[in-house]
Design an enzyme around this catalytic site. Sequence first.
Site, short mmCIF file in Angstrom:
data_model
loop_
_atom_site.label_atom_id
_atom_site.label_comp_id
_atom_site.label_asym_id
_atom_site.label_seq_id
_atom_site.Cartn_x
_atom_site.Cartn_y
_atom_site.Cartn_z
N GLY A 13 0.77 -1.25 0.00
CA GLY A 13 0.00 0.00 0.00
C GLY A 13 0.80 1.29 0.00
O GLY A 13 0.25 2.35 0.28
N VAL A 65 -4.31 -6.05 -6.11
CA VAL A 65 -5.06 -6.98 -5.24
C VAL A 65 -6.39 -7.41 -5.86
O VAL A 65 -7.08 -8.28 -5.31
CB VAL A 65 -5.29 -6.42 -3.81
CG1 VAL A 65 -3.97 -6.19 -3.10
CG2 VAL A 65 -6.16 -5.17 -3.84
N TYR A 157 -18.33 9.93 2.13
CA TYR A 157 -17.54 8.71 2.33
C TYR A 157 -18.29 7.50 1.77
O TYR A 157 -17.70 6.53 1.29
CB TYR A 157 -17.17 8.54 3.81
CG TYR A 157 -15.97 7.64 4.02
CD1 TYR A 157 -14.72 7.99 3.52
CD2 TYR A 157 -16.09 6.45 4.72
CE1 TYR A 157 -13.62 7.16 3.70
CE2 TYR A 157 -14.99 5.63 4.92
CZ TYR A 157 -13.76 5.98 4.40
OH TYR A 157 -12.67 5.16 4.59
N LYS A 164 -15.33 -0.35 4.87
CA LYS A 164 -14.51 -0.32 6.10
C LYS A 164 -15.20 -1.10 7.23
O LYS A 164 -14.53 -1.72 8.06
CB LYS A 164 -14.23 1.12 6.53
CG LYS A 164 -13.31 1.90 5.59
CD LYS A 164 -11.96 1.26 5.43
CE LYS A 164 -10.95 2.17 4.76
NZ LYS A 164 -9.72 1.47 4.37
N ILE A 193 -5.86 12.18 6.81
CA ILE A 193 -4.50 12.61 6.44
C ILE A 193 -4.52 12.85 4.94
O ILE A 193 -5.10 12.06 4.20
CB ILE A 193 -3.47 11.49 6.73
CG1 ILE A 193 -3.44 11.14 8.22
CG2 ILE A 193 -2.08 11.88 6.25
CD1 ILE A 193 -2.53 9.95 8.56
N THR A 195 -3.54 12.30 1.62
CA THR A 195 -2.79 11.33 0.81
C THR A 195 -3.47 11.24 -0.56
O THR A 195 -4.52 11.85 -0.78
CB THR A 195 -2.85 9.93 1.46
OG1 THR A 195 -4.22 9.52 1.52
CG2 THR A 195 -2.25 9.90 2.85
#
Length: 263
Positions: A13, A65, A157, A164, A193, A195
Amino acid sequence: MGFLAGKRALIVGVASPRSIAWGIAEAMRDQGAELAYTYQNEKLLSRVEKIAADTGSRIVIPCDVASDEDIYNVFAELNKHWDSYDILVHSVGFAPREQLEGDYMDVITREGFQIAHDISSYSFAGLAKAGLSMMQGRDGAMLTLTYMGSVRALKSYNVMGLAKASLEANVRYMAQSLGPKGIRVNAISAGPIKTLAAAGISDFRKMLSHVEGTAPMRRTITPREVGDVAAFLCSDLASGVTGETTFVDAGYNILGMPELAGG
Ligand SMILES: NC(=O)c1ccc[n+]([C@@H]2O[C@H](COP(=O)([O-])OP(=O)(O)OC[C@H]3O[C@@H](n4cnc5c(N)ncnc54)[C@H](O)[C@@H]3O)[C@@H](O)[C@H]2O)c1
């Protein structure tokens, strides 16, 4: 000597120096672990090779994956370098971009649901299973990354929250299944964060500033802060911990009525 001395960790990842997986790799390296990496596609190869070299590793293996063949190939390749390994870090998440914009009921599709769950949840069990024989008898540890959208409904989200939730259940079932083999399985629920993956979530900037204004610590967190907790959870210091989701989010998740917390 670091508390991961003698351990070998496979990091899945890393995409950029901002990746949470990079913070984890650095922390594990600093605690003495030997590292190997996968990369999703050719576009990321040179970046991951550089990051690997910065942590003293030359083991860089392709793995999308979504492909069972790739997943099995990771361990065939890894086995050419190591006869066994101790730590699996799964820091992978994906949903098609249109799933992360707008209202949940407007954008949810069967295909979006399947992709999000396949890449973000199934792949953790898939990787764990493919590499199991290399972890036998090693007191191994596995770790994945989740987000609070699994237990709270958050604007934009959307289907990632469902994926999740599935991932966190996956952690508990994997922990139950692998515990008798001495393998522990845990998750870190990280605060937001900036990213590459986060850039796909609309209004992400607003999420960051909301956390800065309201979290008990009045700030967001860094990949390295996640990495330090990851290193601990995957070490023998956490030998009694499995099946857990640990928050690393400057305390945001404990708040009731967070909109009033900023004072
Ligand atoms: N950034 C945040 O705010 C935040 C918060 C909580 C949890 N997380 C989770 O942390 C994990 C890492 O994300 P990040 O924020 O570091 O972003 P990132 O973009 O740096 O990492 C995401 C990784 O997923 C990989 N990936 C996606 N699809 C893949 C596929 N088909 N095959 C192989 N790899 C694939 C990408 O190559 C990349 O390395 C994700 O599970 C994410 O949901 C992120």
